[in-house]
Design a protein around this motif. Structure first.
Motif, PDB file in Angstrom:
ATOM      1  N   THR A  33     -15.893  26.391 -30.547  1.00  0.00           N
ATOM      2  CA  THR A  33     -15.456  25.149 -29.916  1.00  0.00           C
ATOM      3  C   THR A  33     -15.830  25.137 -28.445  1.00  0.00           C
ATOM      4  O   THR A  33     -15.678  26.143 -27.747  1.00  0.00           O
ATOM      5  CB  THR A  33     -13.925  24.984 -30.058  1.00  0.00           C
ATOM      6  N   ILE A  34     -16.334  23.995 -27.977  1.00  0.00           N
ATOM      7  CA  ILE A  34     -16.573  23.768 -26.548  1.00  0.00           C
ATOM      8  C   ILE A  34     -15.716  22.590 -26.117  1.00  0.00           C
ATOM      9  O   ILE A  34     -15.766  21.516 -26.727  1.00  0.00           O
ATOM     10  CB  ILE A  34     -18.062  23.487 -26.252  1.00  0.00           C
ATOM     11  N   ILE A  35     -14.906  22.794 -25.078  1.00  0.00           N
ATOM     12  CA  ILE A  35     -14.027  21.759 -24.550  1.00  0.00           C
ATOM     13  C   ILE A  35     -14.517  21.381 -23.158  1.00  0.00           C
ATOM     14  O   ILE A  35     -14.651  22.240 -22.288  1.00  0.00           O
ATOM     15  CB  ILE A  35     -12.556  22.245 -24.452  1.00  0.00           C
ATOM     16  N   HIS A  36     -14.786  20.090 -22.953  1.00  0.00           N
ATOM     17  CA  HIS A  36     -15.179  19.587 -21.634  1.00  0.00           C
ATOM     18  C   HIS A  36     -14.120  18.596 -21.163  1.00  0.00           C
ATOM     19  O   HIS A  36     -13.906  17.561 -21.785  1.00  0.00           O
ATOM     20  CB  HIS A  36     -16.555  18.912 -21.710  1.00  0.00           C
ATOM     21  N   ILE A  37     -13.426  18.956 -20.075  1.00  0.00           N
ATOM     22  CA  ILE A  37     -12.401  18.091 -19.491  1.00  0.00           C
ATOM     23  C   ILE A  37     -12.910  17.595 -18.148  1.00  0.00           C
ATOM     24  O   ILE A  37     -13.298  18.394 -17.288  1.00  0.00           O
ATOM     25  CB  ILE A  37     -11.070  18.855 -19.319  1.00  0.00           C
ATOM     26  N   GLU A  38     -12.934  16.274 -17.976  1.00  0.00           N
ATOM     27  CA  GLU A  38     -13.451  15.688 -16.747  1.00  0.00           C
ATOM     28  C   GLU A  38     -12.492  14.644 -16.196  1.00  0.00           C
ATOM     29  O   GLU A  38     -11.668  14.092 -16.916  1.00  0.00           O
ATOM     30  CB  GLU A  38     -14.818  15.036 -16.999  1.00  0.00           C
ATOM     31  N   GLN A  39     -12.599  14.428 -14.901  1.00  0.00           N
ATOM     32  CA  GLN A  39     -11.810  13.398 -14.241  1.00  0.00           C
ATOM     33  C   GLN A  39     -12.701  12.198 -13.965  1.00  0.00           C
ATOM     34  O   GLN A  39     -13.824  12.341 -13.487  1.00  0.00           O
ATOM     35  CB  GLN A  39     -11.225  13.925 -12.929  1.00  0.00           C
ATOM     36  N   LYS A  40     -12.188  10.999 -14.277  1.00  0.00           N
ATOM     37  CA  LYS A  40     -12.915   9.754 -14.015  1.00  0.00           C
ATOM     38  C   LYS A  40     -11.994   8.819 -13.255  1.00  0.00           C
ATOM     39  O   LYS A  40     -11.054   8.273 -13.829  1.00  0.00           O
ATOM     40  CB  LYS A  40     -13.364   9.100 -15.324  1.00  0.00           C
ATOM     41  N   ASN A  41     -12.250   8.681 -11.965  1.00  0.00           N
ATOM     42  CA  ASN A  41     -11.374   7.894 -11.096  1.00  0.00           C
ATOM     43  C   ASN A  41      -9.950   8.427 -11.227  1.00  0.00           C
ATOM     44  O   ASN A  41      -9.696   9.575 -10.922  1.00  0.00           O
ATOM     45  CB  ASN A  41     -11.464   6.405 -11.436  1.00  0.00           C
ATOM     46  N   ASN A  42      -9.016   7.612 -11.724  1.00  0.00           N
ATOM     47  CA  ASN A  42      -7.628   8.056 -11.866  1.00  0.00           C
ATOM     48  C   ASN A  42      -7.297   8.520 -13.286  1.00  0.00           C
ATOM     49  O   ASN A  42      -6.128   8.777 -13.592  1.00  0.00           O
ATOM     50  CB  ASN A  42      -6.676   6.927 -11.464  1.00  0.00           C
ATOM     51  N   ASN A  43      -8.292   8.591 -14.146  1.00  0.00           N
ATOM     52  CA  ASN A  43      -8.085   9.006 -15.530  1.00  0.00           C
ATOM     53  C   ASN A  43      -8.740  10.357 -15.799  1.00  0.00           C
ATOM     54  O   ASN A  43      -9.613  10.807 -15.046  1.00  0.00           O
ATOM     55  CB  ASN A  43      -8.645   7.969 -16.500  1.00  0.00           C
ATOM     56  N   PHE A  44      -8.310  10.972 -16.885  1.00  0.00           N
ATOM     57  CA  PHE A  44      -8.892  12.231 -17.339  1.00  0.00           C
ATOM     58  C   PHE A  44      -9.388  12.044 -18.770  1.00  0.00           C
ATOM     59  O   PHE A  44      -8.813  11.265 -19.531  1.00  0.00           O
ATOM     60  CB  PHE A  44      -7.866  13.360 -17.286  1.00  0.00           C
ATOM     61  N   CYS A  45     -10.452  12.752 -19.106  1.00  0.00           N
ATOM     62  CA  CYS A  45     -11.020  12.624 -20.441  1.00  0.00           C
ATOM     63  C   CYS A  45     -11.356  14.004 -20.995  1.00  0.00           C
ATOM     64  O   CYS A  45     -11.857  14.875 -20.278  1.00  0.00           O
ATOM     65  CB  CYS A  45     -12.279  11.759 -20.405  1.00  0.00           C
ATOM     66  N   CYS A  46     -11.053  14.185 -22.295  1.00  0.00           N
ATOM     67  CA  CYS A  46     -11.329  15.463 -22.958  1.00  0.00           C
ATOM     68  C   CYS A  46     -12.343  15.236 -24.067  1.00  0.00           C
ATOM     69  O   CYS A  46     -12.175  14.349 -24.910  1.00  0.00           O
ATOM     70  CB  CYS A  46     -10.035  16.029 -23.545  1.00  0.00           C
ATOM     71  N   HIS A  47     -13.432  16.004 -24.087  1.00  0.00           N
ATOM     72  CA  HIS A  47     -14.469  15.932 -25.100  1.00  0.00           C
ATOM     73  C   HIS A  47     -14.509  17.260 -25.855  1.00  0.00           C
ATOM     74  O   HIS A  47     -14.507  18.332 -25.248  1.00  0.00           O
ATOM     75  CB  HIS A  47     -15.846  15.669 -24.474  1.00  0.00           C
ATOM     76  N   VAL A  48     -14.536  17.198 -27.171  1.00  0.00           N
ATOM     77  CA  VAL A  48     -14.511  18.386 -28.021  1.00  0.00           C
ATOM     78  C   VAL A  48     -15.793  18.469 -28.838  1.00  0.00           C
ATOM     79  O   VAL A  48     -16.175  17.498 -29.503  1.00  0.00           O
ATOM     80  CB  VAL A  48     -13.277  18.380 -28.962  1.00  0.00           C
TER      81      VAL A  48
END
Length: 494
Positions: A473-488
């Motif tokens: 598994t590869i988890i990519h967590i990023e911040q976008k402006n005031n939101n956060f996003c998780c990609h698996v």
């Protein structure tokens, strides 16, 4: 002539039976499975495919196969082909808000050694805004135990002293009020550390850090591997033996009211005389690392003109190792990093925007850093400061371009999977427009590139990113402006 020894093959049923009866090494099958999984990951017939994405207005955390949303209120398990909701905790008030968390995972121990079977199961430790310490099941979110810390001291963070054995809760630093400063009254107590054992959760006590004992100018205090490290505003760090302190002054806490509201835990570790200083050094940002074989420490001298210059010295006598002064260019927006490799091999890893190096200690008894790099991987060299236009005119840049500028290929981070012995290195491609990134998987022993995994989503370098490489598994967590996003991403067959 003696007959040749034949290697006996044992099937999985026999291995499971022997493990259940306590025969042989219970970790043998697990290590064999990891070896097989490593081979599958590195072969070209399977690829990492993006299977799931989710956004949140609060910080997203990943820990040991689980993704946490909304300040640990929602938990998703990553063991399936796509993350699935594991549990959701009831909404909490501001006083019961989680301020910090630690994951506890017990090693393989028989349930007979614990008072309760739940004592050895994976759990999450939470510190609330109202000074409660909760222990919840990592699988169901069920409350297993709670301890009230104190009604007098405000606690803020959780950290490990010895991983999965001893942890501590740090209080906020006491500050002198303007009125006390005007009256000439100095606050003696700087902060408190509440110390606990885990498996099962047991109270050790609360350590008081005071100016009278440890000196003036204290900025911070932490516990690590049985050592109390105290930082000062003169950029020095002093190390003390926490075991020595416990043996001298600790009075073990007893009684039914200990850990109950409103009593909390008494301050039972009160040091009256300064313990012996094991080690002292002046360094930038109070940052010193200890490791290697034999023991060495890494620090950056506090002088401004030595920024990016790291010294590797013997812990025994403080002498600088041969080739122990590493000058890093620091030609990037993000600071270069140097640290002892997390695989405990004694190697030293250097991370720069355009190269990642691993240096090997040359001798077990002499402080030598080998001039031959254990492994190194580089990106293309920076472009020239002189540019020739289409008309043939020569233009020289007035300012030097940074190594991690968006239009350059750059190393962003390095992640190490200790179970697969693989390094995951994130590289941004430097193309104009939307930035893209890929993960390069390197063999940890040789540094050889094994394969590359492309990330589907754009990589915006103006925001924070976190990448976790955990088996398949590869988890990519990023911040976008005031939101956060998780990609698996999951490993799947083509």
């Amino acid at each position: 002539m003696a007959p040749s020894r034949r290697t006996r093959t044992v099937n999985s049923t026999d291995l499971l039976s022997r493990r259940a009866r306590g025969i042989g090494d219970p970790g043998t099958l697990f290590r064999l499975n990891l070896k097989v999984l490593r081979g599958i990951i590195l072969q070209g017939s399977r690829n990492f495919i993006k299977v799931w994405s989710k956004t949140s207005k609060s910080t997203i955390m990943y820990e040991s196969g689980k993704i946490y949303f909304e300040n640990y209120q929602k938990c998703y398990s990553c063991v399936h082909t796509e993350p699935q909701n594991l549990y959701k905790l009831p909404k909490r008030s501001k006083l019961e808000k989680f301020e910090d968390a630690l994951l506890c995972q017990c090693p393989l121990v028989s349930e007979k050694t614990m008072a309760s079977p739940s004592d050895q199961k994976p759990s999450l430790l939470f510190l609330t805004a109202s000074n409660w310490l909760y222990r919840l099941s990592a699988e169901t979110g069920e409350e297993l135990q709670r301890v009230y810390l104190s009604s007098k001291h405000k606690f803020r963070s959780l950290s490990w002293d010895v991983s999965q054995e001893i942890f501590y809760v740090k209080s906020v630093k006491n500050k002198e009020t303007p009125l006390a400063r005007q009256a000439g009254v100095s606050e003696n107590t700087v902060m408190h550390l509440a110390i606990f054992h885990v498996f099962p959760l047991q109270i050790v006590g609360i350590l008081e850090i005071t100016k009278r004992v440890f000196g003036n100018g204290i900025t911070d205090a932490v516990l690590s591997q049985g050592v109390l490290a105290v930082s000062y505003n003169n950029k020095s760090v002093k190390l003390f033996s926490f075991e020595h302190i416990l043996h001298r002054v600790c009075c073990f806490v007893l009684g039914k009211t200990v850990g109950e509201a409103p009593f909390g835990i008494p301050v039972n570790i009160q040091v009256t005389d300064c313990p012996p200083v094991l080690f002292e050094v002046s360094c930038t940002n109070n940052g010193v690392q200890i490791g290697g074989h034999p023991w060495h420490y890494i620090y950056t001298p506090p002088q401004k003109n030595l920024k990016g210059t790291h010294h590797i010295c013997s812990l025994k006598d403080g002498t600088v190792a041969t080739n122990g002064i590493q000058n890093m260019k620091c030609c990037s927006l993000e600071s270069d990093e140097i640290y002892f490799h997390p695989d405990e091999s004694g190697r030293i890893t250097l991370e720069e925007a355009t190269q990642v190096l691993a240096l090997q200690m040359g001798d077990m008894y002499v402080s030598i850093i080998s001039e031959n790099k254990f492994f190194a991987f580089h990106l293309l060299q920076p472009s020239s400061q002189v540019i020739v236009t289409s008309s043939g005119r020569t233009v020289k840049r007035r300012f030097q371009q940074l190594d991690d500028d968006p239009d350059r290929e750059t190393f962003r981070m390095v992640e190490y999977d200790n179970e697969l012995d693989i390094l995951g290195v994130v590289v941004t491609n430097g193309e104009e427009g939307e930035g893209r990134a890929h993960v390069r998987l390197h063999d940890n022993q040789s540094g050889q590139l094994q394969r590359t995994v492309d990330l589907v989503e754009p990589w915006d370098e103006t925001y924070q990113h976190e990448l976790c490489f955990d088996k398949d598994t590869i988890i990519h967590i990023e911040q976008k402006n005031n939101n956060f996003c998780c990609h698996v991403y999951k490993l799947k067959g083509t």
